[in-house]
Design a protein around this motif. Structure first.
Motif, mmCIF file in Angstrom:
data_model
loop_
_atom_site.group_PDB
_atom_site.id
_atom_site.type_symbol
_atom_site.label_atom_id
_atom_site.label_comp_id
_atom_site.label_asym_id
_atom_site.label_seq_id
_atom_site.Cartn_x
_atom_site.Cartn_y
_atom_site.Cartn_z
ATOM 1 N N TRP A 1 0.754 -1.147 -0.182
ATOM 2 C CA TRP A 1 0.108 0.104 -0.082
ATOM 3 C C TRP A 1 0.938 1.137 -0.073
ATOM 4 O O TRP A 1 1.942 1.410 0.525
ATOM 5 C CB TRP A 1 -0.958 -0.071 1.329
ATOM 6 N N GLY A 2 0.522 2.299 -0.591
ATOM 7 C CA GLY A 2 1.107 3.639 -0.460
ATOM 8 C C GLY A 2 2.107 3.974 -1.592
ATOM 9 O O GLY A 2 1.976 5.048 -2.094
ATOM 10 N N TYR A 3 3.141 3.005 -1.547
ATOM 11 C CA TYR A 3 4.265 3.584 -2.302
ATOM 12 C C TYR A 3 4.651 2.456 -3.419
ATOM 13 O O TYR A 3 4.463 1.075 -3.474
ATOM 14 C CB TYR A 3 5.412 3.541 -1.177
ATOM 15 N N ASP B 1 -5.312 -3.412 9.140
ATOM 16 C CA ASP B 1 -6.496 -4.042 8.171
ATOM 17 C C ASP B 1 -6.572 -3.409 6.985
ATOM 18 O O ASP B 1 -6.772 -3.672 5.669
ATOM 19 C CB ASP B 1 -7.892 -4.310 8.732
ATOM 20 N N ALA B 2 -6.563 -1.916 7.071
ATOM 21 C CA ALA B 2 -6.745 -1.177 5.821
ATOM 22 C C ALA B 2 -5.557 -1.255 4.847
ATOM 23 O O ALA B 2 -5.723 -0.844 3.522
ATOM 24 C CB ALA B 2 -6.612 0.316 6.269
ATOM 25 N N VAL C 1 -11.774 2.306 7.035
ATOM 26 C CA VAL C 1 -12.383 1.290 6.029
ATOM 27 C C VAL C 1 -11.923 1.702 4.647
ATOM 28 O O VAL C 1 -11.843 3.026 4.404
ATOM 29 C CB VAL C 1 -13.949 1.290 6.042
ATOM 30 N N VAL C 2 -11.451 0.742 3.807
ATOM 31 C CA VAL C 2 -11.096 1.002 2.515
ATOM 32 C C VAL C 2 -12.348 0.813 1.412
ATOM 33 O O VAL C 2 -13.121 -0.194 1.441
ATOM 34 C CB VAL C 2 -10.102 -0.051 1.797
ATOM 35 N N ASP C 3 -12.864 1.962 1.197
ATOM 36 C CA ASP C 3 -14.041 2.005 0.441
ATOM 37 C C ASP C 3 -13.622 1.827 -1.029
ATOM 38 O O ASP C 3 -14.641 1.031 -1.839
ATOM 39 C CB ASP C 3 -14.876 3.442 0.161
ATOM 40 N N ASP C 4 -12.396 1.982 -1.656
ATOM 41 C CA ASP C 4 -12.217 1.744 -3.169
ATOM 42 C C ASP C 4 -10.670 1.452 -2.943
ATOM 43 O O ASP C 4 -9.941 2.401 -3.033
ATOM 44 C CB ASP C 4 -12.809 2.767 -4.064
#
Ligand SMILES: NC(=O)c1ccc[n+]([C@@H]2O[C@H](COP(=O)([O-])OP(=O)(O)OC[C@H]3O[C@@H](n4cnc5c(N)ncnc54)[C@H](OP(=O)(O)O)[C@@H]3O)[C@@H](O)[C@H]2O)c1
Length: 323
Positions: free
Chosen positions: A25-27, A56-57, A89-92
């Motif tokens: 995630w992120g980079y 969890d995200a 929460v990851v919506d997308d």
């Protein structure tokens, strides 16, 4: 190996932890490789009780699954020290659209999902990733403390909170750790009046700096704003773009100068500076590369002098906001 006690948990951990976020995630997505990431996590497990930081995200469950796979492969479910988080929460996933949910129902549900992905019976340290403005903190924290009573979680932490929020939670259930961004270019947690690090020290909690390498900037590795691919958080971050990037190189120069005195890397100096902020501090630098983990863990042995610390403290403030 020297260790630091992780707040009131009774757990002694390596002074430098491992942030796992960037593995999912992120980079720089093009540089992610699950097999290499698994090797990095196993390297941390072999180095002793290195605090593993996930949520969890991160990759909407991918990161916890990766940590769970590494624990299973290494047969180390029982002696690893694992921290994870709930409340975002990851919506997308594709657009990294996030929202907050600190409701007791969400916390209960996500704890069960995290236990499953990690493949453990109990989470060592469970953070509320962000306070949900729509839910009173005491309600979220109450639900988290029920998880401790149920034996699903050992200790509780908060992320990016004020002293007042930490104190309110602490009255309900002990705060074992607070995680916030701290590095040479983000020093607010050290403010003597309002900084959360001081609150942690006074209340026996651990302070866990996240992004202690300034998301990689302080390692001196990046020399141009266009070093970041599309989709990398840094490609559009105010500190990494345009004139701010160039202005911020003066901070890296200060780190490099101190590193040269010790034959150390800039990353090690940036981490040693966070470690010098108090015995209650356990930074979690993120990496997905074995050589960087080796480099970062060795920072625990680097002793900065008073002159080094003074030079680093005198480095210019960052240009550009954190987000
Ligand atoms: N609570 C929160 O809200 C929150 C927010 C952000 C992060 N976190 C946690 O904090 C952890 C650390 O933060 P972060 O990963 O965002 O930023 P960071 O630790 O400041 O920097 C990570 C970057 O530094 C690079 N790097 C690491 N060690 C290096 C070394 N020795 N030499 C050169 N480059 C090096 C990494 O490269 P490679 O990727 O190539 O290894 C990556 O690009 C995360 O993994 C996550 O667990 C928490």
């Amino acid at each position: 190996m020297s260790t630091r006690s992780l707040g009131p948990t009774g757990l002694d951990v390596h002074p430098v932890g491992l942030g796992c976020m960037g593995m999912s995630w992120g980079y720089a997505e093009s540089q992610r490789d699950d097999e290499v990431s698994l090797a990095v996590i196993r390297q941390a497990l072999d180095a002793g009780p290195v605090l593993l930081d996930t949520a969890d995200a991160y990759g909407d469950g991918h990161n916890e699954t990766l940590v769970g796979r590494a624990l299973a492969l290494a047969g180390r479910r029982h002696d690893a020290v694992v921290a994870t988080k709930t409340g975002i929460v990851v919506d997308d996933l594709a657009t990294r659209t996030l929202s907050r949910d600190g409701s007791p129902e969400h916390i209960r549900r996500s704890a069960d999902a995290s236990l499953k992905r990690l493949g453990v019976d109990v989470i060592d340290l469970y953070y509320l990733h962000r306070v949900d403005p729509a839910v009173p903190l005491q309600e979220s924290w109450g639900a988290l403390s029920e998880l401790v009573r149920a034996g699903k979680v050992r200790h509780l932490g908060l992320s990016e909170v004020t002293r007042e929020q930490a104190a309110a939670a602490h009255r309900v259930h002990p705060v074992a750790a607070v995680q916030s961004e701290l590095s040479l270019w983000t020093r607010e947690p050290l403010d003597p009046g309002t900084g959360i690090s001081g609150w942690c020290a006074a209340h026996g909690a651990a302070f866990v700096p996240f992004a202690p390498l300034g998301r990689g900037f302080l390692t001196g590795r990046y020399t141009r704003p266009d070093d970041f691919e599309a989709g990398d958080f840094r490609a559009t971050n105010p500190r990494f773009t345009g004139a701010a990037f160039t202005a911020n190189l003066r901070i890296t120069d200060a780190v490099r100068k101190v590193a040269a005195r010790h034959d150390a890397t800039a990353a090690q100096v940036a981490l040693a500076w966070t470690l010098a902020q108090g015995g209650h501090v356990v930074p979690v630098p993120g990496t997905k590369q074995p050589r960087y983990l080796t480099d970062n863990l060795a920072a625990a042995a680097l002793r900065l002098t008073a002159a080094d610390l003074s030079d680093l403290d005198g480095a210019p403030a960052a240009t550009g906001s954190r987000y």
